[in-house]
Design a protein around this motif. Sequence first.
Motif, PDB file in Angstrom:
ATOM      1  N   PRO A  73       0.820  -1.263   0.112  1.00 59.05           N
ATOM      2  CA  PRO A  73      -0.137   0.067  -0.097  1.00 59.05           C
ATOM      3  C   PRO A  73       0.949   1.280   0.079  1.00 59.05           C
ATOM      4  N   GLY A  74       0.383   2.376  -0.563  1.00 59.42           N
ATOM      5  CA  GLY A  74       1.025   3.608  -0.363  1.00 59.42           C
ATOM      6  C   GLY A  74       0.379   4.472   0.849  1.00 59.42           C
ATOM      7  N   LYS A  75       0.975   5.572   0.898  1.00 60.66           N
ATOM      8  CA  LYS A  75       0.504   6.689   1.887  1.00 60.66           C
ATOM      9  C   LYS A  75      -0.787   6.750   1.446  1.00 60.66           C
ATOM     10  N   SER A  76      -1.167   6.946  -0.035  1.00 59.48           N
ATOM     11  CA  SER A  76      -2.279   7.482  -0.649  1.00 59.48           C
ATOM     12  C   SER A  76      -3.264   6.502  -0.161  1.00 59.48           C
ATOM     13  N   LEU A  77      -3.224   5.322   0.506  1.00 57.70           N
ATOM     14  CA  LEU A  77      -4.421   4.473   0.658  1.00 57.70           C
ATOM     15  C   LEU A  77      -5.188   5.219   1.433  1.00 57.70           C
ATOM     16  N   SER A  78      -4.642   5.990   2.301  1.00 58.26           N
ATOM     17  CA  SER A  78      -5.879   6.881   3.271  1.00 58.26           C
ATOM     18  C   SER A  78      -7.094   7.653   2.173  1.00 58.26           C
ATOM     19  N   ASN A  79      -6.782   8.027   0.975  1.00 59.72           N
ATOM     20  CA  ASN A  79      -7.751   8.392   0.052  1.00 59.72           C
ATOM     21  C   ASN A  79      -8.321   7.211  -0.940  1.00 59.72           C
ATOM     22  N   GLY A  80      -8.208   5.831  -0.371  1.00 62.72           N
ATOM     23  CA  GLY A  80      -8.905   5.217  -1.096  1.00 62.72           C
ATOM     24  C   GLY A  80     -10.407   5.041  -1.176  1.00 62.72           C
ATOM     25  N   ILE A  81     -11.105   4.667  -2.203  1.00 62.74           N
ATOM     26  CA  ILE A  81     -12.625   4.563  -2.515  1.00 62.74           C
ATOM     27  C   ILE A  81     -12.900   3.871  -1.323  1.00 62.74           C
ATOM     28  N   THR A  82     -14.222   4.616  -0.481  1.00 60.47           N
ATOM     29  CA  THR A  82     -14.713   3.836   0.612  1.00 60.47           C
ATOM     30  C   THR A  82     -16.325   4.196   0.763  1.00 60.47           C
ATOM     31  N   SER A  83     -16.974   2.919   1.071  1.00 60.15           N
ATOM     32  CA  SER A  83     -18.500   3.138   1.385  1.00 60.15           C
ATOM     33  C   SER A  83     -18.609   3.251   2.657  1.00 60.15           C
ATOM     34  N   ALA A  84     -17.648   3.210   3.482  1.00 57.79           N
ATOM     35  CA  ALA A  84     -17.663   3.514   4.935  1.00 57.79           C
ATOM     36  C   ALA A  84     -16.679   4.307   5.905  1.00 57.79           C
ATOM     37  N   GLU A 129     -17.310   6.325   7.949  1.00 56.07           N
ATOM     38  CA  GLU A 129     -17.710   6.445   9.410  1.00 56.07           C
ATOM     39  C   GLU A 129     -16.491   5.491  10.047  1.00 56.07           C
ATOM     40  N   LEU A 130     -15.566   4.480   9.252  1.00 58.19           N
ATOM     41  CA  LEU A 130     -14.858   3.805   9.848  1.00 58.19           C
ATOM     42  C   LEU A 130     -13.462   4.573  10.070  1.00 58.19           C
ATOM     43  N   GLY A 131     -13.400   5.680   9.411  1.00 58.05           N
ATOM     44  CA  GLY A 131     -12.321   6.537   9.565  1.00 58.05           C
ATOM     45  C   GLY A 131     -11.075   5.996   8.292  1.00 58.05           C
ATOM     46  N   GLN A 132     -10.274   6.881   8.268  1.00 56.52           N
ATOM     47  CA  GLN A 132      -9.133   6.634   7.150  1.00 56.52           C
ATOM     48  C   GLN A 132      -7.989   5.682   7.695  1.00 56.52           C
ATOM     49  N   PRO A 133      -7.540   4.589   6.627  1.00 57.64           N
ATOM     50  CA  PRO A 133      -6.721   3.756   7.234  1.00 57.64           C
ATOM     51  C   PRO A 133      -5.360   4.468   7.569  1.00 57.64           C
ATOM     52  N   PRO A 149     -22.781 -15.164  10.072  1.00 58.77           N
ATOM     53  CA  PRO A 149     -23.694 -14.167  10.433  1.00 58.77           C
ATOM     54  C   PRO A 149     -23.508 -12.638   9.946  1.00 58.77           C
ATOM     55  N   GLU A 150     -24.690 -12.051   9.919  1.00 60.81           N
ATOM     56  CA  GLU A 150     -24.607 -10.480   9.731  1.00 60.81           C
ATOM     57  C   GLU A 150     -23.629  -9.912  10.307  1.00 60.81           C
ATOM     58  N   GLU A 151     -23.340  -9.902  11.411  1.00 63.63           N
ATOM     59  CA  GLU A 151     -22.362  -9.217  12.267  1.00 63.63           C
ATOM     60  C   GLU A 151     -20.889  -9.596  11.864  1.00 63.63           C
ATOM     61  N   GLU A 152     -20.705 -10.574  11.381  1.00 59.92           N
ATOM     62  CA  GLU A 152     -19.424 -11.128  10.971  1.00 59.92           C
ATOM     63  C   GLU A 152     -19.324 -10.936   9.321  1.00 59.92           C
ATOM     64  N   ALA A 153     -20.132 -10.528   8.488  1.00 64.27           N
ATOM     65  CA  ALA A 153     -20.042 -10.355   7.235  1.00 64.27           C
ATOM     66  C   ALA A 153     -18.820 -10.038   6.539  1.00 64.27           C
ATOM     67  N   TYR A 154     -17.883  -9.157   6.959  1.00 62.97           N
ATOM     68  CA  TYR A 154     -16.821  -8.794   6.692  1.00 62.97           C
ATOM     69  C   TYR A 154     -15.947 -10.039   6.641  1.00 62.97           C
ATOM     70  N   GLY A 155     -15.975 -10.978   7.377  1.00 61.24           N
ATOM     71  CA  GLY A 155     -15.230 -12.396   7.790  1.00 61.24           C
ATOM     72  C   GLY A 155     -15.456 -13.213   6.543  1.00 61.24           C
ATOM     73  N   ARG A 208     -10.087  -2.814   5.615  1.00 60.80           N
ATOM     74  CA  ARG A 208     -11.509  -2.640   5.673  1.00 60.80           C
ATOM     75  C   ARG A 208     -12.091  -1.378   5.670  1.00 60.80           C
ATOM     76  N   LYS A 209     -11.527  -0.293   6.287  1.00 60.24           N
ATOM     77  CA  LYS A 209     -11.819   1.023   6.055  1.00 60.24           C
ATOM     78  C   LYS A 209     -11.941   1.455   4.770  1.00 60.24           C
ATOM     79  N   VAL A 210     -11.502   0.929   3.707  1.00 58.27           N
ATOM     80  CA  VAL A 210     -11.465   1.095   2.514  1.00 58.27           C
ATOM     81  C   VAL A 210     -12.310  -0.062   1.482  1.00 58.27           C
ATOM     82  N   ASP A 211     -12.963  -0.736   2.162  1.00 54.61           N
ATOM     83  CA  ASP A 211     -13.747  -1.728   1.514  1.00 54.61           C
ATOM     84  C   ASP A 211     -12.900  -2.931   1.001  1.00 54.61           C
ATOM     85  N   GLY A 212     -11.501  -3.097   1.699  1.00 52.21           N
ATOM     86  CA  GLY A 212     -10.666  -4.181   0.945  1.00 52.21           C
ATOM     87  C   GLY A 212     -10.529  -5.403   1.781  1.00 52.21           C
TER      88      GLY A 212
END
Length: 257
Positions: free
Chosen positions: A11-22, A24-28, A199-205, A244-248
């Motif tokens: 990842p580069g330092k620019s990862l913090s500007n990755g596309i995100t749908s979330a 509210e999780l904050g920037q990486p 389960p829904e609460e572990e969907a990312y997993g 995860r903060k940028v949907d990855g």
Amino acid sequence: TKFSHVIIRRPGKSLSNGITSAPELGQPIYERAIEEHYDYEHALELCGVDVTVLPALEEYPDSCFVEDPAVITRCGAIITNPGADSRNGEKNEIEPVVRRFFDDEHVKHIVSPGTLDGGDVMMVGDHFYVGRSARTNEEGIRQFFEILEGWGLEGSEVPLEEVLHLKTGVNYIEDNNMLVSGEFIEKEDFAQYNKIVVPEEEAYGANCIWVNGTVIVAEGYPTVLKAVQDLGYKTLVVDTSEYRKVDGGLSCLSLRF
Ligand code: CIR
């Protein structure tokens, strides 16, 4: 299936500007993301694959998600045409790397107006499920299937309603076992598999990867981890919370072939 090679990109330092749908999780946080990336690389090495590590590309904030600009099959590689404008140029960066492993006749392209992201492609043996998403359009899927057919492979389309990419919500871990969450739990397309319902609460997993008999699971998803272990797999756990903060997730971070 047995994988010999894996390609990853730091990842580069620019990862913090990755596309995100979330947002509210904050920037990486770059320093954490790079540590997680080292852990990911190490886990892959433990699975017995040769890992090619590419340098960061600051001009493309999402370029560590190498799964999207290429799809690699046992018969050849397909350079995609990524559906997000800020990511489209990543295809030109991955192509020369893919060409280290495949000769000209085994490298094909998805071209405009077709678009396709590798995150929408799930390989099950010689069958490829392709999600029709905000990134992957009908023409992209048509071209993809045409290429597959030329190689004696086949595919089928899965319309998506909620998630970004197909593999955000469904992942095949070989031996007829499929992790399913959300909109994929009831889909007819996957009725034939042994479904592990996340389960829904572990969907990312649900976004786990199988690498030569070992399943790599994201840290913090105990139900998923136990279910995979109960099936008899060896497991490795890697923290991907910065991505995860940028949907990855785990699958997006590598090309495995
Ligand atoms: C994107 O929106 O393209 C990135 N922020 C995340 C890409 C995740 N890739 C994947 O699921 N294959």
